[in-house]
Design a protein around this motif. Structure first.
Motif, PDB file in Angstrom:
ATOM      1  N   TRP A 121       0.900  -1.288  -0.179  1.00 17.39           N
ATOM      2  CA  TRP A 121       0.063  -0.237   0.018  1.00 17.39           C
ATOM      3  C   TRP A 121       0.832   1.316  -0.093  1.00 17.39           C
TER       4      TRP A 121
ATOM      5  N   GLU B 222       2.395   1.692  -3.368  1.00 20.45           N
ATOM      6  CA  GLU B 222       0.894   2.518  -4.052  1.00 20.45           C
ATOM      7  C   GLU B 222       0.872   3.640  -4.437  1.00 20.45           C
ATOM      8  N   LEU B 223       0.960   4.195  -2.985  1.00 20.31           N
ATOM      9  CA  LEU B 223       0.877   5.170  -3.089  1.00 20.31           C
ATOM     10  C   LEU B 223       1.628   6.533  -3.261  1.00 20.31           C
TER      11      LEU B 223
ATOM     12  N   THR C 282      -8.053   2.647  -0.889  1.00 24.09           N
ATOM     13  CA  THR C 282      -7.778   3.680  -1.847  1.00 24.09           C
ATOM     14  C   THR C 282      -6.917   5.362  -1.185  1.00 24.09           C
ATOM     15  N   ARG C 283      -6.822   5.744  -1.666  1.00 22.77           N
ATOM     16  CA  ARG C 283      -5.195   6.213  -2.242  1.00 22.77           C
ATOM     17  C   ARG C 283      -5.784   7.362  -0.712  1.00 22.77           C
TER      18      ARG C 283
ATOM     19  N   ASP D 108      -1.608  17.559  -0.269  1.00 25.26           N
ATOM     20  CA  ASP D 108      -1.375  16.335   0.286  1.00 25.26           C
ATOM     21  C   ASP D 108      -1.844  15.796   1.709  1.00 25.26           C
TER      22      ASP D 108
END
Length: 383
Positions: A87, A90-91, A193-194, A227
């Motif tokens: 994860w 992926e981020l 999810t992001r 972010d």
């Protein structure tokens, strides 16, 4: 919050002055990702924070796959717990790979067919848990007449494979790092999810590194200020916000720990230790007569005594002895010097060697000379 209190709280949060974590992997989970391009120094960083206080004990956990060594967060190696690998990649990997695009064009790795062929050969060579080192892969790519050449091209191909989640570390082979296929050594984990991943990464970073700022997190994670602020807003009241020298900082109040009566007064921190590297804004102050406080050097790291940077140290490891040379500011007291020597003895215990301790004053010969680390030299106007 007073900077001195911030520094003391970070030492406790990171298990340096509070009760040590049971295992090295517990430290990796606490810090989420631990920079480890200097693997053996990074092992010592984990040992300082856990009850696994020898090199062999930390290596056994790495070899078991409890935590991994791979390119993640930035284009450098980090330790990461196996369950966190997918994860976080992926981020964060899209921004990291985007930042490496120019270098990949220079190496011809932006050609999709060439890159794909290299990745396919890499997967073939590692399948069925055939753990191979970089020199072994160099030989195999040469024997197979791959268009990917040993050296920089293969090195960058491996980094791409790690950042894409194709490969990660396997068990050490002698002193060498080995590679493994992620799908063969890392169990599947639930997808996020992001937005979920972003919030979790910010929450985890603050829990393990707080008090910390937005700038600290963006340097560590390669993510954007926008972010980070979005995630902090979503986390909301779970974190406590304080001002440190007019800069907002956050920490997790559930992770504030007491200083242990057995806590050391002095530390020999590796150059890339998380408690040194992670904080570009508020960090350990240096004594006025510090031997060299203006630049960093990959071979000389900080000696920290009672939350003050009092000097530099380096080590030379021999078969039966580790030579530790320190350069201390003249203002360090005799008791302080005794505490620094004890810190060197902890390093010798970690390595399972006798200690040869050398103490001097004055600026050592640094890589790059008086101009300091080449990467930090002022750029000429005509470049």
């Amino acid at each position: 919050m007073d900077p001195a209190r911030v520094l003391a709280q970070r030492l406790a949060t990171q298990r340096l002055s509070s009760a040590p974590a049971p295992k090295a992997v517990d430290v990796v989970r606490l810090l989420t990702c631990v920079q480890s391009q200097e693997r053996d120094h990074a092992f010592f960083s984990l040992a300082m924070r856990s009850r696994k206080d020898t090199y062999a004990a930390v290596q056994r956990e790495l070899d078991s796959g409890a935590f991994l060594r791979t390119h993640i967060l930035r284009p450098t190696w980090h330790f990461v717990a196996a369950e966190d690998l997918r994860w976080i990649l992926e981020l964060t990997s899209p921004r990291v790979l985007s930042g490496m695009a120019g270098r990949h064009r220079q190496l011809g790795l932006d050609e999709p067919r060439r890159l794909d062929q290299g990745l396919e050969l890499l997967a073939e060579l590692l399948q069925d848990r055939t753990f191979r080192t970089r020199p072994e892969l160099n030989d195999e790519f040469t024997c197979r007449r791959s268009t990917i050449q040993p050296g920089q091209e293969l090195g960058h191909l491996l980094a791409v494979a790690e950042l894409r989640g194709l490969v990660c570390s396997g068990p050490m082979k002698g002193v060498h790092h080995s590679y493994a296929l992620v799908d063969e050594v890392v169990p599947p984990t639930p997808s996020r999810t992001r937005e979920e991943a972003l919030v979790e990464l910010v929450r985890r970073y603050v829990a393990g590194h707080g008090p910390t700022s937005v700038k600290d997190f963006t340097r560590w994670s390669s993510l954007t200020v926008a972010d980070t602020k979005q995630a902090l807003a979503e986390i909301g009241g779970e974190l406590e916000q304080v001002e440190v020298e007019d800069i907002p900082h956050w920490f997790d109040p559930t992770q504030v720990r007491r200083r242990s009566p057995a806590a050391p007064a002095a530390y020999l921190f590796p150059t890339y230790d998380e408690v040194v590297l992670s904080y570009p804004q508020v960090n350990f102050p240096s004594l006025p007569d510090h031997p060299y406080a203006d630049h960093t050097d990959p071979f000389w790291a900080w000696v920290v005594l009672e939350s003050v940077n009092v000097g530099l140290w380096k080590r030379t490891v021999r078969p039966d002895v580790v030579e530790v040379e320190v350069r201390l500011a003249p203002g360090v007291t005799q008791d302080g010097r005794t505490q620094v020597r004890r810190a060197a003895q902890r390093l010798a215990h970690f390595l399972g060697r006798d200690l040869s301790y050398l103490e001097y004053e004055g600026t050592p010969h640094l890589w790059g000379g008086d101009l300091g680390h080449p990467a930090r030299r002022p750029r000429r106007a005509d470049r």
